[in-house]
Scaffold this active site. Structure first.
Site, mmCIF file in Angstrom:
data_model
loop_
_atom_site.group_PDB
_atom_site.id
_atom_site.type_symbol
_atom_site.label_atom_id
_atom_site.label_comp_id
_atom_site.label_asym_id
_atom_site.label_seq_id
_atom_site.Cartn_x
_atom_site.Cartn_y
_atom_site.Cartn_z
ATOM 1 N N SER A 9 0.839 -1.193 0.000
ATOM 2 C CA SER A 9 0.000 0.000 0.000
ATOM 3 C C SER A 9 0.873 1.241 0.000
ATOM 4 O O SER A 9 1.651 1.473 0.926
ATOM 5 C CB SER A 9 -0.903 0.019 1.237
ATOM 6 O OG SER A 9 -1.462 1.316 1.374
ATOM 7 N N ASP A 36 -4.641 3.728 -1.802
ATOM 8 C CA ASP A 36 -5.693 4.074 -0.839
ATOM 9 C C ASP A 36 -6.209 5.489 -1.062
ATOM 10 O O ASP A 36 -5.501 6.471 -0.816
ATOM 11 C CB ASP A 36 -5.148 3.953 0.591
ATOM 12 C CG ASP A 36 -5.036 2.505 1.031
ATOM 13 O OD1 ASP A 36 -6.038 1.778 0.912
ATOM 14 O OD2 ASP A 36 -3.950 2.104 1.483
ATOM 15 N N ASP A 176 -6.933 -6.396 4.202
ATOM 16 C CA ASP A 176 -6.282 -5.087 4.209
ATOM 17 C C ASP A 176 -6.323 -4.470 5.595
ATOM 18 O O ASP A 176 -7.404 -4.219 6.122
ATOM 19 C CB ASP A 176 -7.015 -4.185 3.193
ATOM 20 C CG ASP A 176 -6.375 -2.827 3.047
ATOM 21 O OD1 ASP A 176 -5.264 -2.616 3.575
ATOM 22 O OD2 ASP A 176 -7.001 -1.971 2.394
ATOM 23 N N GLY A 177 -5.148 -4.226 6.161
ATOM 24 C CA GLY A 177 -5.049 -3.491 7.420
ATOM 25 C C GLY A 177 -4.321 -4.272 8.501
ATOM 26 O O GLY A 177 -4.772 -5.335 8.914
ATOM 27 N N GLY A 198 0.947 -2.199 4.025
ATOM 28 C CA GLY A 198 1.632 -0.910 3.916
ATOM 29 C C GLY A 198 2.893 -0.896 4.756
ATOM 30 O O GLY A 198 4.018 -1.028 4.245
HETATM 31 C C1 DX5 Z 1 -6.434 1.594 5.705
HETATM 32 C C2 DX5 Z 1 -5.954 1.244 4.314
HETATM 33 C C3 DX5 Z 1 -4.926 0.162 4.277
HETATM 34 C C4 DX5 Z 1 -3.686 0.482 5.047
HETATM 35 C C5 DX5 Z 1 -2.693 -0.636 5.011
HETATM 36 O O1 DX5 Z 1 -7.459 2.514 5.645
HETATM 37 O O2 DX5 Z 1 -7.034 0.812 3.525
HETATM 38 O O3 DX5 Z 1 -4.597 -0.143 2.925
HETATM 39 O O4 DX5 Z 1 -3.076 1.630 4.624
HETATM 40 O O5 DX5 Z 1 -1.578 -0.200 5.745
HETATM 41 P P1 DX5 Z 1 -1.016 -1.037 6.974
HETATM 42 O O6 DX5 Z 1 -0.495 -2.308 6.372
HETATM 43 O O7 DX5 Z 1 0.044 -0.158 7.525
HETATM 44 O O8 DX5 Z 1 -2.151 -1.294 7.920
HETATM 45 ZN ZN ZN Z 2 -6.543 -0.100 1.521
#
Ligand code: DX5
Ligand code: ZN
Length: 220
Positions: A9, A36, A176-177, A198
């Site tokens: 991400s 995102d 995701d997340g 991310g």
């Molecule tokens: C959250 C986003 C995710 C997030 C992923 O709102 O949709 O894509 O940025 O990032 P990490 O892996 O850091 O949780």
């Molecule tokens: Zn996302």
């Protein structure tokens, strides 16, 4: 079981060096690039629009996986399709005419996906399985990177995987997340096809090592 794919991400990259960051994960073997999009309304944060998407499109061959966290998704489908998005996920909570919206995405030549917040039951998918290419299961409440994975989502995935296998085996499950090496193994076992990550990717200076850890591969 096929190898899990990883979608870094861009939210977590160094935006002052976005081109280098994109090239680094592409060179390291990322499968997709997750983008995102936040509007400061559906979620409290603001991020990128079609302009950055089009710019990134110029420098990578990776499929662009656009995650729309916006209240007016319908107005943004064409701009993102024109900007080179390959896949667009809309939130079930934000879209009023889900059937129409998914049809619209597909008519634009883009693979449609439905994103579900952690508090949204999987039943909202009942009528749209034939229309989607992927389901984006949020394992944090959307709006920010770097949050902790919500463990209760594992139970949701445990129900969703078999339902997907029964109703629409070609539909991909995406999580995701808060995805990191420590929880990737259980996600792979639950049949997740794509891990969005991310912090776990861009927070590691060795992107190849980060991708391998998420895939459960040995590194030398
Ligand atoms: C959250 C986003 C995710 C997030 C992923 O709102 O949709 O894509 O940025 O990032 P990490 O892996 O850091 O949780
Ligand atoms: Zn996302």
């Amino acid at each position: 079981m096929s190898r899990v794919r990883v979608a870094p991400s861009l939210l977590a990259c160094d935006l002052a060096r976005v081109a280098d960051e994109v090239r680094s994960v592409e060179a390291a073997g990322a499968d997709l690039l997750h983008f995102d999009v936040m509007d400061g309304h559906f979620v409290p944060n603001l991020t990128f629009g079609p302009g950055l998407c089009a710019a990134v499109r110029q420098i990578t061959k990776l499929p662009l996986d656009v995650h729309l966290m916006v209240s007016n998704a319908d107005e943004l489908l064409e701009p993102f399709a024109q900007a080179g998005a390959n896949r667009i996920a809309v939130h079930a909570e934000a879209v009023v005419h889900l059937n129409r919206t998914l049809d619209h995405v597909r008519a634009l030549g883009v693979t449609p996906g439905v994103a579900l917040n952690p508090g949204t039951p999987v039943g909202v998918l009942d009528e749209v399985w034939p229309l989607v290419g992927f389901i984006l299961v949020m394992s944090v409440n959307p709006g920010f990177g770097g949050q902790h994975f919500i463990p209760g989502v594992l139970d949701k995935l445990a129900r969703l995987g078999p339902e997907r296998d029964r109703r629409a085996p070609a539909v991909e499950l995406v999580v995701d997340g808060g995805v990191e090496a420590a929880n990737a193994a259980v996600l792979r076992r639950l049949g997740v096809d794509i891990l969005v990550a991310g912090t776990a990717v861009f927070g590691d200076s060795d992107r190849g090592r980060a991708l391998a850890a998420l895939r459960g591969e040995e590194t030398r």
